[in-house]
Design a protein around this motif. Structure first.
Motif, short mmCIF file in Angstrom:
data_model
loop_
_atom_site.label_atom_id
_atom_site.label_comp_id
_atom_site.label_asym_id
_atom_site.label_seq_id
_atom_site.Cartn_x
_atom_site.Cartn_y
_atom_site.Cartn_z
N UNK A 80 -2.65 79.52 69.44
CA UNK A 80 -2.83 80.88 69.97
C UNK A 80 -1.57 81.71 69.72
N UNK A 81 -0.41 81.09 69.98
CA UNK A 81 0.86 81.80 69.78
C UNK A 81 1.05 82.13 68.30
N UNK A 82 0.65 81.20 67.42
CA UNK A 82 0.81 81.43 65.99
C UNK A 82 -0.07 82.60 65.53
N UNK A 83 -1.29 82.66 66.07
CA UNK A 83 -2.20 83.75 65.71
C UNK A 83 -1.63 85.08 66.18
N UNK A 84 -1.11 85.06 67.43
CA UNK A 84 -0.53 86.31 67.99
C UNK A 84 0.64 86.79 67.16
N UNK A 85 1.53 85.86 66.78
CA UNK A 85 2.72 86.32 66.07
C UNK A 85 2.36 86.78 64.65
N UNK A 86 1.30 86.15 64.06
CA UNK A 86 0.85 86.61 62.74
C UNK A 86 0.27 88.02 62.86
N UNK A 87 -0.46 88.26 63.95
CA UNK A 87 -1.08 89.57 64.14
C UNK A 87 -0.01 90.65 64.36
N UNK A 88 1.02 90.30 65.16
CA UNK A 88 2.04 91.33 65.40
C UNK A 88 2.89 91.57 64.16
N UNK A 89 3.04 90.51 63.33
CA UNK A 89 3.77 90.70 62.06
C UNK A 89 2.97 91.63 61.14
N UNK A 90 1.63 91.47 61.17
CA UNK A 90 0.78 92.29 60.31
C UNK A 90 0.79 93.75 60.76
#
Ligand SMILES: [Zn+2]
Length: 573
Positions: free
Chosen positions: A561-571
């Motif tokens: 979940x954290x990995x998905x969130x950080x990928x989304x905020x990077x995008x």
């Protein structure tokens, strides 16, 4: 050195080492020949023999696919040579050499390993030597006898015949365009028994064109100071790259290898995890970390050193052997701190209790959690996932209280950081409820004296408002629950399929009445990238195990979940 009667031969005492490499020169690996005779770099060449000497370990049996995977991993790490097997004595090894010809590596040179020709036949007729050529590698490692009693009693050959066998074999391989690493088997023992003859064997290899003379402590009995002295004598005599191959029977393989490097060796053989027959080979990860971080040698491309811990664990995984926790640099405990004073010290200044930064080899600092570790250790741990927490914030006091209460119930978060993180999340209201276990039923038929039947677990989980019922059989009740749980949850969360248990420990906690004693279950899991541990405590072993298993899965889901969130905020950034 007292009591050791080494005869110092009288080779020219000219400083010939400077001829092929110079310590002062800048590292310039790109221009270097691998073991070439003239080098102008402070480069230390690594030969990993996990696939050959390491395969001799008790408990290791590599398939061709395993060997291929390990070779790829070592190649990515940047090891210079991978000694992959003996094509003459093992058809599986020949299959590997064919496979690697079709899928060449990008950095490492694969080497085939074999012995000098047999006595009384010509090198051309020797089937083993022909299979070394057939292996199609650019480099070949040839081992020959250095110790006179091995020549006369094991080979049952005359001493001059052995020298001729060395010459013929090395010259033949050189004539066929191979780079030749000459492994002088039992060299240190041979030198101590008959220095003159041992040197003659090296001379035979050197004159026939060997690119590297590798001195082997095959029985692992040599002391580091002996290795240093003898390596120096060899270097004084032969203007060629000299290597070291040490075994750990005296617990000094790494020390001996380092001393050989200090004497001027620039080629080190070992196995990345230390696998090898009997007590193992020199642990190459330890040798290279020492050489690169503390002696100024270039072994790996600098950025790859940070992948060392991960790589060692990957090789161990494929080999189905776990890395000892106390392995230098890369072990799980290599940077663990426990006890108030050490923890306090390391938090004030890491130099106080760490010889190198853990990140330099891709390891991480572990502050072991327990009430005795003290408040600051616990908060340091929390800050890894809640950076905003301060020593005097009200949450801090609540967390400390929680740890005390849980420890009182028998929980132990030292080495169970996944469960600790989940407890803290629960306390602070940031724990996502990914699933709920509604029902668990385990049947475990114990046929006394007969054959053990598989255990069967049936479970019902709820994800959102969707129930899922699964049953699974396993080797024992805990295994059955593990399989059933993951089967049910994989329907919703495919990443659960990546989790594997790597360790399971049960401990009965002290109690006045043995039947009411609580048990603590500690499990360690991996998804192939990271390891984590979780804990469960209950009166019943099934319940305790189930709690630890659920924590393990939940921790993995929080991670994704954290990995998905950080990928989304990077995008979005
Ligand atoms: Zn060996």
């Amino acid at each position: 050195m007292s009591g050791t009667a080494w005869i110092v031969l009288s080779p020219s005492r000219k400083k010939r080492r400077g001829f092929f490499y110079s310590r002062e020169s800048k590292r310039n690996a790109a221009n270097a020949n691998t073991t070439g005779r003239v080098q102008n770099v402070k480069k230390l060449y690594l030969l990993d023999s996990t696939l050959r000497d390491g395969a001799q370990s008790v408990g290791i049996s590599f398939s061709v696919q395993d060997k291929f995977k390990i070779a790829k991993i070592l190649d990515e790490l940047g090891v210079d040579y991978i000694e992959a097997g003996n094509p003459g004595s093992n058809p599986k090894d020949m299959e590997f050499f064919k496979m690697i010809q079709e899928h060449p590596l990008s950095h490492s040179k694969v080497t085939a390993f074999g012995s000098t020709r047999r006595k009384h036949i010509s090198v051309e007729e020797d089937a083993n030597i022909r299979s070394l050529l057939a292996a199609g590698t650019d480099c070949v490692t040839i081992f020959g006898k250095s110790w006179d009693i091995h020549v006369t009693e094991i080979l049952r050959a005359a001493l001059p015949e052995n020298l001729q066998m060395i010459r013929d074999t090395v010259a033949f391989l050189k004539a066929n365009g191979k780079e030749v690493v000459y492994d002088a088997e039992h060299f240190f023992d041979g030198y101590k028994a008959n220095p003159e003859y041992a040197m003659q064997t090296l001379e035979a290899a050197y004159e026939s064109g060997a690119d590297c003379l590798c001195l082997c402590d095959t029985n692992g009995g040599a002391f580091p100071d002996e290795i240093y002295e003898i390596t120096k004598l060899v270097l004084d005599r032969f203007p060629v790259a000299v290597g070291i191959h040490a075994h750990d029977d005296s617990g000094m393989a790494v020390a001996g290898s380092i001393m050989a490097v200090k004497a001027g060796a620039l080629h080190v053989q070992g196995t990345l995890v230390g696998f090898g027959e009997r007590c193992g080979n020199a642990n190459l990860a330890t040798v290279l970390a020492n050489a690169q971080l503390k002696m100024g040698y270039g072994c790996l491309p600098p950025e790859n050193l940070e992948r060392l811990t991960q790589t060692v664990h990957e090789v161990a995984e494929i080999s189905n052997i776990s890395v000892h926790k106390n392995t230098p640099y890369v072990g799980g405990n290599a940077f663990s701190h426990k006890g108030g004073m050490h923890v306090d010290g390391v938090m004030k200044n890491t130099l106080t209790f760490e010889h190198v930064p853990p990140s330099s080899v891709g390891n991480s600092r572990k502050i072991l959690l327990s009430e005795v570790a003290g408040r600051s250790a616990i908060l340091e741990k929390v800050r890894a996932f809640y950076p905003e927490i301060k020593k005097d914030s009200p949450e801090a006091a609540r967390i400390i209280d929680m740890v005390k209460q849980m420890e009182h119930q028998g929980f132990q978060y030292e080495g169970a950081e996944a469960s600790f993180e989940l407890e803290v999340r629960k306390l602070l209201g940031t724990r996502t409820e990914f699933f709920e276990l509604l029902m668990l039923n385990v049947t475990d038929e114990q046929a006394l004296g007969g054959e053990k039947k598989p255990s069967c677990a049936t479970i019902k989980v709820l994800v959102g408002d969707q129930p899922e019922i699964t049953a699974a059989e396993g080797n024992g009740p805990v295994n059955a629950i593990d399989i059933a749980l993951r089967k049910a949850l994989e329907v919703f969360y495919p990443e659960v399929g990546e989790i594997r248990l790597t360790d399971y420990k049960v401990r009965v906690l002290d109690s006045e009445s043995a039947t009411a004693a609580k048990v603590r279950v500690l499990i360690e899991s991996t998804d192939g990238h990271e390891y984590w541990a979780s804990v469960g405590v209950a009166v019943d072993i099934i319940q305790a195990s189930c709690r630890a298993l659920m924590d393990s899965i939940e921790y993995k889901l929080h991670k994704s979940q954290a990995a998905v969130k950080s990928a989304a905020s990077a995008a979005n950034a």
